[in-house]
Each structure stands twice: as structure tokens, then as C-alpha cells.
Write an enzyme that holds these catalytic residues in place. Sequence first.
Site, PDB file in Angstrom:
ATOM      1  N   SER A  58      -2.874  -8.063   3.119  1.00  0.00           N
ATOM      2  CA  SER A  58      -3.463  -7.878   4.454  1.00  0.00           C
ATOM      3  C   SER A  58      -3.889  -9.220   5.025  1.00  0.00           C
ATOM      4  CB  SER A  58      -4.676  -6.965   4.369  1.00  0.00           C
ATOM      5  OG  SER A  58      -4.349  -5.794   3.659  1.00  0.00           O
TER       6      SER A  58
ATOM      7  N   HIS B 297       0.835  -1.212   0.000  1.00  0.00           N
ATOM      8  CA  HIS B 297       0.000   0.000   0.000  1.00  0.00           C
ATOM      9  C   HIS B 297       0.869   1.260   0.000  1.00  0.00           C
ATOM     10  CE1 HIS B 297      -2.789  -2.907   2.167  1.00  0.00           C
ATOM     11  NE2 HIS B 297      -3.510  -2.533   1.130  1.00  0.00           N
TER      12      HIS B 297
ATOM     13  N   GLY C 109      -2.825  -1.535  -7.398  1.00  0.00           N
ATOM     14  CA  GLY C 109      -1.714  -2.478  -7.362  1.00  0.00           C
ATOM     15  C   GLY C 109      -1.915  -3.635  -8.340  1.00  0.00           C
TER      16      GLY C 109
HETATM   17  P1  AMP Z   1      -6.689  -3.484  -0.471  1.00  0.00           P
HETATM   18  O1  AMP Z   1      -6.683  -2.554   0.689  1.00  0.00           O
HETATM   19  O2  AMP Z   1      -6.237  -4.859  -0.139  1.00  0.00           O
HETATM   20  O3  AMP Z   1      -7.959  -3.428  -1.263  1.00  0.00           O
HETATM   21  O4  AMP Z   1      -5.561  -2.947  -1.461  1.00  0.00           O
HETATM   22  C1  AMP Z   1      -5.503  -1.595  -1.840  1.00  0.00           C
HETATM   23  C2  AMP Z   1      -4.593  -1.485  -3.026  1.00  0.00           C
HETATM   24  O5  AMP Z   1      -3.300  -1.995  -2.679  1.00  0.00           O
HETATM   25  C3  AMP Z   1      -5.069  -2.290  -4.233  1.00  0.00           C
HETATM   26  O6  AMP Z   1      -4.862  -1.522  -5.403  1.00  0.00           O
HETATM   27  C4  AMP Z   1      -4.167  -3.491  -4.198  1.00  0.00           C
HETATM   28  O7  AMP Z   1      -3.967  -4.068  -5.482  1.00  0.00           O
HETATM   29  C5  AMP Z   1      -2.885  -2.887  -3.669  1.00  0.00           C
HETATM   30  N1  AMP Z   1      -1.999  -3.907  -3.120  1.00  0.00           N
HETATM   31  C6  AMP Z   1      -2.307  -4.892  -2.248  1.00  0.00           C
HETATM   32  N2  AMP Z   1      -1.240  -5.690  -2.018  1.00  0.00           N
HETATM   33  C7  AMP Z   1      -0.218  -5.192  -2.777  1.00  0.00           C
HETATM   34  C8  AMP Z   1       1.138  -5.572  -2.989  1.00  0.00           C
HETATM   35  N3  AMP Z   1       1.681  -6.635  -2.358  1.00  0.00           N
HETATM   36  N4  AMP Z   1       1.885  -4.836  -3.842  1.00  0.00           N
HETATM   37  C9  AMP Z   1       1.351  -3.754  -4.490  1.00  0.00           C
HETATM   38  N5  AMP Z   1       0.076  -3.344  -4.322  1.00  0.00           N
HETATM   39  C10 AMP Z   1      -0.702  -4.052  -3.482  1.00  0.00           C
END
Ligand code: AMP
Length: 292
Positions: free
Chosen positions: A196, A46, A156
Site C-alpha cells: 500500500s 490482499h 501475507g
Molecule cells: P496490510 O493491510 O498492509 O496490513 O496487509 C494486510 C495483509 O496483506 C497482511 O497479512 C500482509 O502481509 C498482506 N500483504 C501485504 N502485501 C502483500 C503482498 N505483496 N503479497 C502478499 N500479501 C501481502
Amino acid sequence: MDTITDTRPCTVVRTRDELRAAIGALRSAGRQVGFVPTMGAFHDGHLSLMRHAAADGHAVVVSLFGSPPQFSPTEDLSAYPRDEQRDLALAATAGVELVFAPPAHEVYPDRFGTTIRVDGPTRTLEGATRPDHFAGVATVVAKLLNMVRPDRVVFGQKDAQQVAVVRRMMCDLDFDDVELVIGPIVREADGLAMSSRNVYLSPQERVAALALRRALDAAQATIDGGEHDPRKIERAAHSVLSAEPRCTPDYATIVHPDTFVVADNLAEPSLLCVAARIGPARLIDNQRLTLA
Ligand code: AMP
């Protein structure tokens, strides 16, 4: 509004009115806005997206919001890891200036009645098993883009199919003024993609989770060895997942990275996507395949 002071002040707003006022102040100061939608529980993946959003001096706005339709029936929104104070402190270290952390009714008030269903990249993989998931994602992303009105939005590559769905939606609904930026997957030192959901893993399951990384590597090694049949390459990846006793594979599938149509021959660009359940967590990962 609460103000958290760490390396730089990070302002938290919870209503659309507060958000509009705070964005207006940034605009009045001549700032462009980079936006990162998240569900919280921050890790370095993130934070890397927040740094991408900040390029060229953009003010970074992060949303902290998980909406119920984004969760699968086996996954409980209320059980999602949550520590807002920790997230705010981390966001401040990444240079975030504004955090939008609304309660659900601020985003989905009574009588809310609109859902965005994206056809195309939602037909396979995650879309095939969780039909409402991407409708929830597309709807909340469109709403957040309309509320924040950023110059740039950052997602991401970890969630590659989400990227394809958001790209389709932004194109179809004419979000032409918003630059879509994709940040690369950030991994732990041993190769596990940061997520997460990794906090749900026991130490043994954490070791088993490396099977996803090994499956991606096995597929590329199969190609490097001269194999170009996508089904055989997928089988090489799948067998690595099945060989791990704590791992229940869901899929190992080669798709086109924009359409998410399953590849019937190996051509560039091709993306191998893997998903597996390890103990209580369902993990996903992906990798572009390179042809020799
Ligand atoms: P989330 O809070 O899990 O919905 O993720 C928020 C953003 O962080 C989304 O665009 C995900 O694709 C990105 N994201 C989650 N894990 C990673 C990672 N390991 N590397 C890069 N971006 C990530």
C-alpha cells in the site's frame, strides 16, 4: 448495514453486534469462515489472501481496520491511503462476503486496558526499532480473532516478522481451533513487492525501490557462488541497497523464519529480510535462502 453489489454481494458491518449476527447467519447456513485482517488500500497481494481464505468454500470475512499502535512515530495513521468504496468493490471481486470496518472506539472503547506483548520474534529487526508496533499487532489480531472466530486466518509472507509474531501469539494464547495460512508475496511484474505504501513513491523512487528485489537476488547469488558466511551474504545485499542513491538502507539481515533470531550460520530454513527508506516510504521485503 450497507450492501455493495458487484460480482457477488459484499455486506459491510461496523459494530461487534452486527458482526456477530452476520457470522451467526453464515454459521447457521453451515459455512466455515476464512478471515483476512487488513488495513485497507487493497492491491493484488490482499486479493490473493482473500482467495486463499475462500479455499474449500469458506465464507470470506475481511476486516478493514488500522489501529494507532501499529503505526510508527514517523508514520501517520490519518495519512494512510484510504478509499473504502474502492476496497469494497475489489473485495467483492475476490469473493469476500462480509467486511468488518469498525470505527476505532468499537475496537478500543474507553477504559480499554489490555496489551499483548509477544516475546521472542519481536526482539529483532522491526521489533528492535518499533517496540510498540508488534504489541499493537498482537493485541488487535487477538481481538479480531475473538470477534470473528474464524476457522482459518490468512496473513501475507510479505510481513514475515508479523507472521512469526502472530504464530507465537496464537500458539501461546491457545487459538488452537484457528488454522493459520500464509500467502506468498505477490509482486509487480518487475519484482517489486506489492505494498500500500508504493503509492507514496515518485516515478524515480519507484525505479529505485527495485533495489530491494536486487538485494535479495544478490544475496542468493552470493550463496550460489559458494559463500556461506551470513555476515558476508548480508553485506552483499546491503551494498546493493547502498549503491542506489535514493535508497537509505535500514537492514539486510538473515534470521530464522520462526524465531527471528539472527542466524550465526547459514542453515535451512533461513530468511533474508531487507528494509529501506525510499523517499517518503519505508519498504520491506524478504526471501527464503536456498543452499546449493
Ligand atoms: P496490510 O493491510 O498492509 O496490513 O496487509 C494486510 C495483509 O496483506 C497482511 O497479512 C500482509 O502481509 C498482506 N500483504 C501485504 N502485501 C502483500 C503482498 N505483496 N503479497 C502478499 N500479501 C501481502
